[in-house]
Write a protein that holds these residues in place. Structure first.
Motif, PDB file in Angstrom:
ATOM      1  N   THR A   1       0.430  -1.361  -0.332  1.00  0.00           N
ATOM      2  CA  THR A   1      -0.177   0.451  -0.028  1.00  0.00           C
ATOM      3  C   THR A   1       1.074   0.869  -0.169  1.00  0.00           C
ATOM      4  O   THR A   1       0.797   2.104  -0.896  1.00  0.00           O
ATOM      5  CB  THR A   1      -0.865   0.137   1.296  1.00  0.00           C
ATOM      6  OG1 THR A   1       0.111  -0.096   2.401  1.00  0.00           O
ATOM      7  CG2 THR A   1      -2.212  -1.140   1.230  1.00  0.00           C
ATOM      8  N   GLY A   2       1.733   1.039   0.816  1.00  0.00           N
ATOM      9  CA  GLY A   2       2.650   2.825   0.532  1.00  0.00           C
ATOM     10  C   GLY A   2       3.623   2.755  -0.501  1.00  0.00           C
ATOM     11  O   GLY A   2       4.135   3.489  -1.142  1.00  0.00           O
ATOM     12  N   ALA A   3       3.842   1.425  -1.228  1.00  0.00           N
ATOM     13  CA  ALA A   3       4.756   1.383  -2.542  1.00  0.00           C
ATOM     14  C   ALA A   3       3.589   2.451  -3.925  1.00  0.00           C
ATOM     15  O   ALA A   3       3.910   3.490  -4.002  1.00  0.00           O
ATOM     16  CB  ALA A   3       5.035   0.166  -3.084  1.00  0.00           C
ATOM     17  N   ALA A   4       2.334   2.647  -3.531  1.00  0.00           N
ATOM     18  CA  ALA A   4       1.112   2.924  -4.420  1.00  0.00           C
ATOM     19  C   ALA A   4       0.800   4.210  -3.189  1.00  0.00           C
ATOM     20  O   ALA A   4       1.275   4.922  -4.353  1.00  0.00           O
ATOM     21  CB  ALA A   4       0.130   2.371  -4.247  1.00  0.00           C
ATOM     22  N   ILE A   5       0.476   4.410  -2.291  1.00  0.00           N
ATOM     23  CA  ILE A   5       0.207   5.948  -1.790  1.00  0.00           C
ATOM     24  C   ILE A   5       1.354   6.986  -1.851  1.00  0.00           C
ATOM     25  O   ILE A   5       1.831   7.859  -2.561  1.00  0.00           O
ATOM     26  CB  ILE A   5      -0.834   4.886  -0.806  1.00  0.00           C
ATOM     27  CG1 ILE A   5      -1.157   5.125  -1.070  1.00  0.00           C
ATOM     28  CG2 ILE A   5      -1.025   6.688   0.454  1.00  0.00           C
ATOM     29  CD1 ILE A   5      -2.785   4.205   0.001  1.00  0.00           C
TER      30      ILE A   5
ATOM     31  N   GLY B   1      -4.443  -0.095  -2.023  1.00  0.00           N
ATOM     32  CA  GLY B   1      -3.847   1.235  -2.227  1.00  0.00           C
ATOM     33  C   GLY B   1      -3.330   1.475  -3.251  1.00  0.00           C
ATOM     34  O   GLY B   1      -4.068   3.068  -2.961  1.00  0.00           O
ATOM     35  N   ALA B   2      -3.652   1.168  -4.707  1.00  0.00           N
ATOM     36  CA  ALA B   2      -3.988   2.331  -5.526  1.00  0.00           C
ATOM     37  C   ALA B   2      -5.252   2.813  -5.867  1.00  0.00           C
ATOM     38  O   ALA B   2      -5.961   3.782  -5.876  1.00  0.00           O
ATOM     39  CB  ALA B   2      -3.569   1.385  -6.920  1.00  0.00           C
TER      40      ALA B   2
ATOM     41  N   LEU C   1      -7.142   2.291  -3.161  1.00  0.00           N
ATOM     42  CA  LEU C   1      -7.629   3.826  -2.104  1.00  0.00           C
ATOM     43  C   LEU C   1      -7.345   5.393  -2.368  1.00  0.00           C
ATOM     44  O   LEU C   1      -8.467   6.227  -2.117  1.00  0.00           O
ATOM     45  CB  LEU C   1      -6.916   3.482  -0.860  1.00  0.00           C
ATOM     46  CG  LEU C   1      -7.859   2.307   0.021  1.00  0.00           C
ATOM     47  CD1 LEU C   1      -5.724   2.075   1.272  1.00  0.00           C
ATOM     48  CD2 LEU C   1      -9.103   2.551   0.771  1.00  0.00           C
ATOM     49  N   ALA C   2      -6.898   4.966  -2.727  1.00  0.00           N
ATOM     50  CA  ALA C   2      -5.741   6.560  -3.576  1.00  0.00           C
ATOM     51  C   ALA C   2      -7.043   7.298  -4.949  1.00  0.00           C
ATOM     52  O   ALA C   2      -6.500   8.148  -4.857  1.00  0.00           O
ATOM     53  CB  ALA C   2      -4.151   6.315  -4.028  1.00  0.00           C
ATOM     54  N   GLY C   3      -7.493   6.173  -5.231  1.00  0.00           N
ATOM     55  CA  GLY C   3      -8.788   6.590  -5.705  1.00  0.00           C
ATOM     56  C   GLY C   3      -8.018   6.703  -7.868  1.00  0.00           C
ATOM     57  O   GLY C   3      -8.843   7.522  -8.329  1.00  0.00           O
ATOM     58  N   ALA C   4      -7.340   5.319  -8.223  1.00  0.00           N
ATOM     59  CA  ALA C   4      -6.676   5.664  -9.278  1.00  0.00           C
ATOM     60  C   ALA C   4      -7.995   4.758 -10.160  1.00  0.00           C
ATOM     61  O   ALA C   4      -8.959   4.134  -9.865  1.00  0.00           O
ATOM     62  CB  ALA C   4      -5.785   4.664  -9.785  1.00  0.00           C
ATOM     63  N   ALA C   5      -8.214   5.655 -11.522  1.00  0.00           N
ATOM     64  CA  ALA C   5      -9.485   5.058 -12.028  1.00  0.00           C
ATOM     65  C   ALA C   5      -8.231   3.799 -12.876  1.00  0.00           C
ATOM     66  O   ALA C   5     -10.322   2.952 -13.453  1.00  0.00           O
ATOM     67  CB  ALA C   5      -8.848   5.884 -13.297  1.00  0.00           C
ATOM     68  N   LYS C   6      -7.437   3.423 -13.563  1.00  0.00           N
ATOM     69  CA  LYS C   6      -7.935   1.935 -13.751  1.00  0.00           C
ATOM     70  C   LYS C   6      -5.873   1.309 -12.931  1.00  0.00           C
ATOM     71  O   LYS C   6      -5.405   1.860 -12.980  1.00  0.00           O
ATOM     72  CB  LYS C   6      -7.030   2.205 -15.198  1.00  0.00           C
ATOM     73  CG  LYS C   6      -6.870   0.775 -16.144  1.00  0.00           C
ATOM     74  CD  LYS C   6      -6.926   1.524 -17.807  1.00  0.00           C
ATOM     75  CE  LYS C   6      -8.914   2.302 -18.538  1.00  0.00           C
ATOM     76  NZ  LYS C   6      -8.260   2.337 -19.521  1.00  0.00           N
ATOM     77  N   ILE C   7      -6.726   0.314 -12.733  1.00  0.00           N
ATOM     78  CA  ILE C   7      -5.869  -0.940 -12.329  1.00  0.00           C
ATOM     79  C   ILE C   7      -5.038  -2.308 -13.313  1.00  0.00           C
ATOM     80  O   ILE C   7      -6.217  -2.911 -12.911  1.00  0.00           O
ATOM     81  CB  ILE C   7      -6.101  -1.028 -10.643  1.00  0.00           C
ATOM     82  CG1 ILE C   7      -5.921   0.587 -10.200  1.00  0.00           C
ATOM     83  CG2 ILE C   7      -4.840  -1.969 -10.120  1.00  0.00           C
ATOM     84  CD1 ILE C   7      -6.672   0.136  -8.792  1.00  0.00           C
ATOM     85  N   ILE C   8      -3.771  -2.118 -13.821  1.00  0.00           N
ATOM     86  CA  ILE C   8      -3.964  -3.035 -14.644  1.00  0.00           C
ATOM     87  C   ILE C   8      -3.259  -4.366 -13.601  1.00  0.00           C
ATOM     88  O   ILE C   8      -2.045  -3.958 -13.504  1.00  0.00           O
ATOM     89  CB  ILE C   8      -3.199  -2.878 -15.645  1.00  0.00           C
ATOM     90  CG1 ILE C   8      -4.315  -1.902 -16.265  1.00  0.00           C
ATOM     91  CG2 ILE C   8      -2.681  -3.946 -15.879  1.00  0.00           C
ATOM     92  CD1 ILE C   8      -3.107  -1.085 -17.497  1.00  0.00           C
TER      93      ILE C   8
ATOM     94  N   LYS D   1     -10.466  -9.127  -6.875  1.00  0.00           N
ATOM     95  CA  LYS D   1     -10.938  -8.801  -5.331  1.00  0.00           C
ATOM     96  C   LYS D   1     -10.972  -7.806  -4.942  1.00  0.00           C
ATOM     97  O   LYS D   1     -11.489  -6.467  -4.237  1.00  0.00           O
ATOM     98  CB  LYS D   1     -11.419 -10.456  -5.139  1.00  0.00           C
ATOM     99  CG  LYS D   1     -12.247 -11.096  -5.459  1.00  0.00           C
ATOM    100  CD  LYS D   1     -11.666 -12.541  -4.741  1.00  0.00           C
ATOM    101  CE  LYS D   1     -12.430 -13.805  -5.498  1.00  0.00           C
ATOM    102  NZ  LYS D   1     -11.370 -14.995  -4.708  1.00  0.00           N
ATOM    103  N   LEU D   2      -9.520  -7.783  -4.934  1.00  0.00           N
ATOM    104  CA  LEU D   2      -8.774  -6.364  -4.066  1.00  0.00           C
ATOM    105  C   LEU D   2      -8.901  -5.013  -4.980  1.00  0.00           C
ATOM    106  O   LEU D   2      -8.290  -4.144  -4.383  1.00  0.00           O
ATOM    107  CB  LEU D   2      -7.343  -6.717  -4.158  1.00  0.00           C
ATOM    108  CG  LEU D   2      -7.493  -7.741  -3.428  1.00  0.00           C
ATOM    109  CD1 LEU D   2      -6.062  -8.310  -2.862  1.00  0.00           C
ATOM    110  CD2 LEU D   2      -7.379  -7.254  -1.386  1.00  0.00           C
ATOM    111  N   GLY D   3      -9.256  -4.688  -6.430  1.00  0.00           N
ATOM    112  CA  GLY D   3      -9.719  -3.812  -6.568  1.00  0.00           C
ATOM    113  C   GLY D   3      -9.073  -3.588  -7.962  1.00  0.00           C
ATOM    114  O   GLY D   3      -9.192  -2.001  -8.837  1.00  0.00           O
ATOM    115  N   ALA D   4      -8.399  -4.750  -8.694  1.00  0.00           N
ATOM    116  CA  ALA D   4      -7.664  -4.346 -10.231  1.00  0.00           C
ATOM    117  C   ALA D   4      -8.799  -4.220 -11.283  1.00  0.00           C
ATOM    118  O   ALA D   4     -10.057  -4.880 -11.100  1.00  0.00           O
ATOM    119  CB  ALA D   4      -6.852  -5.329 -10.031  1.00  0.00           C
ATOM    120  N   THR D   5      -8.960  -3.817 -12.512  1.00  0.00           N
ATOM    121  CA  THR D   5     -10.025  -2.816 -12.683  1.00  0.00           C
ATOM    122  C   THR D   5      -9.787  -4.189 -14.489  1.00  0.00           C
ATOM    123  O   THR D   5     -10.899  -4.429 -14.757  1.00  0.00           O
ATOM    124  CB  THR D   5      -9.932  -1.476 -13.141  1.00  0.00           C
ATOM    125  OG1 THR D   5      -8.855  -1.558 -14.024  1.00  0.00           O
ATOM    126  CG2 THR D   5     -10.230  -1.024 -12.153  1.00  0.00           C
TER     127      THR D   5
END
Length: 362
Positions: A169-173, A199-200, A202-209, A223-227
């Motif tokens: 999470t810290g690597a992203a935020i 983390g991405a 949580l930070a509001g990223a629109a696209k997470i690959i 399940k954890l947020g990848a789009t």
């Protein structure tokens, strides 16, 4: 007064771990004894067992832990007996050049307990993993390694912030500075990579690959947020990431594997002036080769993330609060709970990629 407890010890390089009786000294100045309630089985513990970090055997393994402060030594004021804490391996000193410049998350002089825990049978000193040694009923740490958090959180999930989840999470935020609307790719969807995905999000990223070679891991990443997901064993991951971003590449790529080939993928999968964050840990033998003109011409930032560039006193309570609010599902990282006696089997399951996290519950 010292006391004896059970703990998991790695006696020598690549030898099976075993349960030993260890002696915990009474806490001295600046130290604390913590009763461990839960501790995650992290790849770093396996690296210790394999001799990949140092040869200071025997090691008292375990570091990704939460528990209750039992006793503190002279001069300890930030925590007290009865506090529910997450253990960390960044007990900032407050006096080094990084701390004095207001960047304690880069502290160059983090500290551990001064006294040594020992084997009851021989008196031999133990080397605690990351200065913690939490595959034990109790452990001795520097008081600064204890971060007080909301006791409503379950220890089995709270302890994961002590290493892997915080690193991701810290690597992203913190390191990647992912912001609202950004596009992000995460290469390697183990525990740290999935935490970077969370983390991405949580930070509001629109696209997470999410990029990995294992479809099971890609399903968990969703399940954890990848789009979007990319199986890099089936397609060129750089081309796939670019196709998903109108040919440009993403704003931030988080490399959670720690290999030269995946780092090169990260480098070329980012947009111009994009950011690459290396949070995967390479081995000493690995070398990276990139055309220097490409490094210059693509601009942006190439960063390494140490422990998610976290400040435990700031980040642990915040992430626990987000978890309790239902915004960060720490429970999703726990594949199984086990006993102290099952740590060796957990290492075997880790080898086969069968678990996201095994957690020892005491």
């Amino acid at each position: 007064m010292s006391q004896e407890v059970r703990g998991v010890v790695a006696p020598g390089k690549n030898e099976p771990v075993r349960i030993e009786t260890i002696v915990i000294p009474a806490p001295g100045p600046g130290e604390a004894v913590v009763q461990i309630q839960a501790c995650g089985v992290c790849h770093t513990d396996l690296h210790y067992k394999q001799g990949g970090i140092s040869d200071d055997f025997p090691f008292l393994l375990g570091h990704e832990a939460a528990g209750i402060v039992e006793a503190v030594g002279e001069g300890v004021h930030d925590v007290a007996p009865g506090d529910f804490v997450i253990l960390n391996w960044r007990a900032v000193c407050g006096q080094c050049r990084a701390c004095l410049r207001g960047r304690p998350w880069y502290c160059f002089n983090t500290h551990n307990a001064q006294q040594k825990m020992t084997l009851a049978s021989t008196g031999q000193e133990l080397s605690p993993a990351l200065g913690i040694g939490a595959f034990a009923e109790k452990t001795l740490v520097a008081a600064g390694q204890c971060t007080k958090v909301d006791p409503r959180a379950e220890a089995a999930v709270a302890g994961l912030l002590g290493c892997g989840v915080m690193a991701g999470t810290g690597a992203a935020i913190n390191t990647g500075n992912v912001g609202r609307g950004d596009s992000v790719a995460v290469i390697g969807c183990g525990g740290v990579g999935d935490a970077a995905i969370a983390g991405a999000r949580l930070a509001g990223a629109a696209k997470i690959i999410a990029v990995d070679i294992d479809d099971r891991k890609l399903q968990t990443a969703q399940k954890l947020g990848a789009t979007h997901t990319v199986n890099s064993q089936q397609v060129d991951p750089v081309a796939a990431v670019r196709e998903l971003t109108s040919g440009f590449g993403v704003d931030v790529v988080i490399e959670a594997v720690g290999r030269p080939e995946t780092y090169q993928q990260a480098f070329y999968a980012r947009d111009l002036a994009g950011t690459v964050v290396l949070v995967g840990v390479p081995t000493p033998q690995m070398k990276l080769e990139l055309p220097l003109l490409d490094v210059f011409g693509r601009g942006g930032a190439l960063k390494s993330s140490w422990y998610g560039d976290c400040l435990p006193s700031r980040d642990f309570p915040m992430l626990i609060d987000l978890h309790l609010q239902g915004r960060l599902d720490l429970g999703a990282f726990v594949t199984e709970t086990i006993a102290l006696d099952d740590v060796e089997k957990a290492f075997e399951r880790m080898h086969h990629g069968d678990v996201l996290r095994s957690v020892v519950v005491l």
